[in-house]
Design an enzyme around this catalytic site. Structure first.
Site, PDB file in Angstrom:
ATOM      1  N   TYR A  52       0.835  -1.200   0.000  1.00 34.55           N
ATOM      2  CA  TYR A  52       0.000   0.000   0.000  1.00 34.55           C
ATOM      3  C   TYR A  52       0.874   1.256   0.000  1.00 34.55           C
ATOM      4  CZ  TYR A  52      -4.999  -0.828   0.310  1.00 34.55           C
ATOM      5  OH  TYR A  52      -6.294  -1.097   0.007  1.00 34.55           O
ATOM      6  N   GLU A  54      -0.572   4.930  -0.282  1.00 36.09           N
ATOM      7  CA  GLU A  54      -1.315   6.177  -0.433  1.00 36.09           C
ATOM      8  C   GLU A  54      -0.381   7.386  -0.359  1.00 36.09           C
ATOM      9  OE1 GLU A  54      -2.981   3.721   1.089  1.00 36.09           O
ATOM     10  OE2 GLU A  54      -5.151   4.111   1.056  1.00 36.09           O
ATOM     11  N   ASP A 198      -8.132  13.759 -24.487  1.00 33.71           N
ATOM     12  CA  ASP A 198      -8.160  12.343 -24.104  1.00 33.71           C
ATOM     13  C   ASP A 198      -7.518  11.562 -25.253  1.00 33.71           C
ATOM     14  OD1 ASP A 198      -8.726   9.701 -23.570  1.00 33.71           O
ATOM     15  OD2 ASP A 198     -10.732  10.117 -22.781  1.00 33.71           O
ATOM     16  N   THR A 224      -5.259   6.221 -21.243  1.00 30.44           N
ATOM     17  CA  THR A 224      -5.042   4.895 -20.697  1.00 30.44           C
ATOM     18  C   THR A 224      -3.631   4.496 -21.120  1.00 30.44           C
ATOM     19  OG1 THR A 224      -6.077   3.937 -22.638  1.00 30.44           O
ATOM     20  CG2 THR A 224      -7.443   4.144 -20.678  1.00 30.44           C
ATOM     21  N   LYS A 227      -3.571   0.771 -24.625  1.00 32.88           N
ATOM     22  CA  LYS A 227      -4.065   0.661 -26.006  1.00 32.88           C
ATOM     23  C   LYS A 227      -2.853   0.716 -26.944  1.00 32.88           C
ATOM     24  CE  LYS A 227      -8.703   2.265 -24.857  1.00 32.88           C
ATOM     25  NZ  LYS A 227      -8.805   3.021 -23.614  1.00 32.88           N
ATOM     26  N   ARG A 233      -2.953  -2.435 -18.121  1.00 32.14           N
ATOM     27  CA  ARG A 233      -4.198  -1.675 -18.006  1.00 32.14           C
ATOM     28  C   ARG A 233      -4.027  -0.639 -16.904  1.00 32.14           C
ATOM     29  NH1 ARG A 233      -7.996  -4.612 -21.064  1.00 32.14           N
ATOM     30  NH2 ARG A 233      -9.431  -2.907 -20.707  1.00 32.14           N
TER      31      ARG A 233
HETATM   32  N1  DSN Z   1     -13.293   0.556 -23.934  1.00 34.05           N
HETATM   33  C1  DSN Z   1     -12.495   1.514 -24.641  1.00 34.05           C
HETATM   34  C2  DSN Z   1     -12.490   1.285 -26.107  1.00 34.05           C
HETATM   35  O1  DSN Z   1     -12.672   0.140 -26.523  1.00 34.05           O
HETATM   36  O2  DSN Z   1     -12.333   2.222 -26.860  1.00 34.05           O
HETATM   37  C3  DSN Z   1     -12.884   2.894 -24.308  1.00 34.05           C
HETATM   38  O3  DSN Z   1     -12.978   3.047 -22.946  1.00 34.05           O
END
Ligand code: DSN
Length: 420
Positions: A52, A54, A198, A224, A227, A233
């Site tokens: 942990y 924080e 974003d 994120t 991707k 993730r």
């Molecule tokens: N789930 C993501 C996507 O597939 O684009 C977006 O949050």
């Protein structure tokens, strides 16, 4: 490989093994998915999950941070260098919590925000009605032009002038074209809004120089990490120095508790990988592959939203093929080609059974596939969609066999032992 897991929980071990086989044998075209390297995966499966922490490096609420602090600091420094930003927070659990933290940093409940409509290509957390962001804030949405399928910047500006939003969001989940960050910044400046870019979908392209960077234009960048960026993730927020205290306070203690240290370490590894020349080549190849796939589909009579792609993603309207997106996606999955059904702008059908499919090239590019493989994939997509429309299960089985043959020659990162 997983002796302890197999002994303790053979049921889960078996399902993970089957998922590995699925990821190796199929052509994965969901544009938000990828294959992380073995190094990234190793970092996620470590004792860091036991800790942990924080707070932030040097300012924690728990002792024992001798190794966690340098891990998080490395991740932060690598994010700052890779994206040329003043400040990075690597603690958001994923994209939605990262975006929620932005609201917490800059807005009060009931404030007005302006984002891209979900059916036009935006994200739920950009103020869509079913999301907390559409319920707790007064959300106004912009879309795309019907004739071009591209963001209507005139509409963005006039909505911004009319509603004076606190936040202006750009980016989304189904945008096949380059985002004009400078134009959004100019609108945000004109109305005094905080511009949030974003870049979840395109972060790897930005890092690899295959898409313009928002760093000079946006007040805050949200992403994120799993991707195109090809990390675990997770999520990150990056911003100008002036916004750093508000962003950090919003993530912790505003929204989250302890950071997921195993994820933080894997993010650091992914950011290191993303600084390599090989990663730049991968980012550019993603775009070349998407273009080749788009050409192959257009040549076969498919309608692509906006007519093509500038990035990793294609949005295909199947109205002309006379098959709904969901039926096509399910047939293609049986043929070994995995994508997702998706609304298209101005879709007359419902989101759970829309007119289109969304696909992209990050995962196939990570396997080393190039334009010539994209030509095969375009042909199989066409054949699979036709087979789905005519319930030709035999054709789907035949395509699945051909897909498996091709994938054997392109071992998936981290799954090389399943090739051949
Ligand atoms: N789930 C993501 C996507 O597939 O684009 C977006 O949050």
């Amino acid at each position: 490989m997983r002796e302890a897991l197999e002994r303790t929980d053979p049921e889960i071990a078996h399902l993970i093994t089957a998922e590995e086989r699925r990821q190796a044998d199929k052509i994965r075209l969901i544009p938000s998915e990828n294959y992380v390297s073995r190094a990234v995966r190793e970092a996620t499966g470590t004792v860091l999950t036991n800790k942990y922490s924080e707070g932030y490096p040097g300012k924690r609420y728990y002792e024992g941070q001798q190794f966690i602090d340098p891990i998080e600091s490395l991740a932060v420094e690598r994010a700052r260098a890779l994206f040329s930003v003043d400040h990075a927070n690597v603690q958001p659990y994923s994209g939605s919590p990262a975006n929620l933290a932005v609201y917490l940093a800059f807005c009060k409940p009931g404030d007005t925000i302006l984002g891209m409509a979900l059916p036009a290509g935006g994200h739920l957390t950009h103020g869509w009605s079913v999301s907390i962001t559409g319920k707790f804030f007064k959300s106004v949405a912009y879309g795309v032009r019907k004739e071009t399928g591209r963001v209507d910047l005139d509409e963005v500006r006039s909505l911004a002038l009319e509603h004076r939003p606190k936040l202006l969001w750009c980016g989304g989940t189904a945008i096949p074209r380059t985002i004009d960050f400078a134009a959004f910044a100019s609108i945000a400046r004109e109305v005094g809004a905080v511009l949030v870019a974003d870049i979840a979908h395109i972060a790897g392209l930005v890092a690899g120089g295959a898409h313009p960077s928002p760093a000079e234009h946006a007040d805050v960048i949200s992403t994120t990490t799993h991707k195109t960026l090809r990390g675990p993730r997770g999520g990150m927020l990056m911003c100008r120095a002036a916004h750093a205290p508000a962003i950090d306070k919003a993530v912790f203690p505003g929204l989250q508790g302890g950071p997921h240290n195993h994820t933080t370490a894997a993010i650091a590894v992914a950011l290191r990988e993303a600084g390599s020349d090989g990663f730049k080549a991968y980012a550019h190849q993603i775009v070349k592959n998407a273009r080749a796939l788009a050409e192959g589909l257009v040549a076969r009579g498919y309608d692509l939203v906006s007519g093509g792609t500038d990035n990793h993603l294609l949005l295909v309207d199947l109205t002309r093929q006379n098959i709904p997106g969901k039926r096509a996606a399910k047939a293609l999955d049986r043929a070994g080609l995995v994508l997702n059904y998706n609304t298209v702008p101005f879709d007359p059908r419902k989101p759970f059974d829309p007119s289109g499919v969304r696909l992209g090239t990050p995962a196939v590019t990570s396997r080393g596939m190039k334009e010539s493989e994209m030509r095969h994939i375009a042909r199989w997509l066409d054949e699979g969609i036709r087979a789905g429309a005519s319930d030709d299960e035999g054709a789907l089985v035949r395509i699945a066999g051909e897909v498996r043959e091709l994938t054997r020659g392109f071992p998936a990162p981290g799954l090389e032992h399943l090739a051949g």
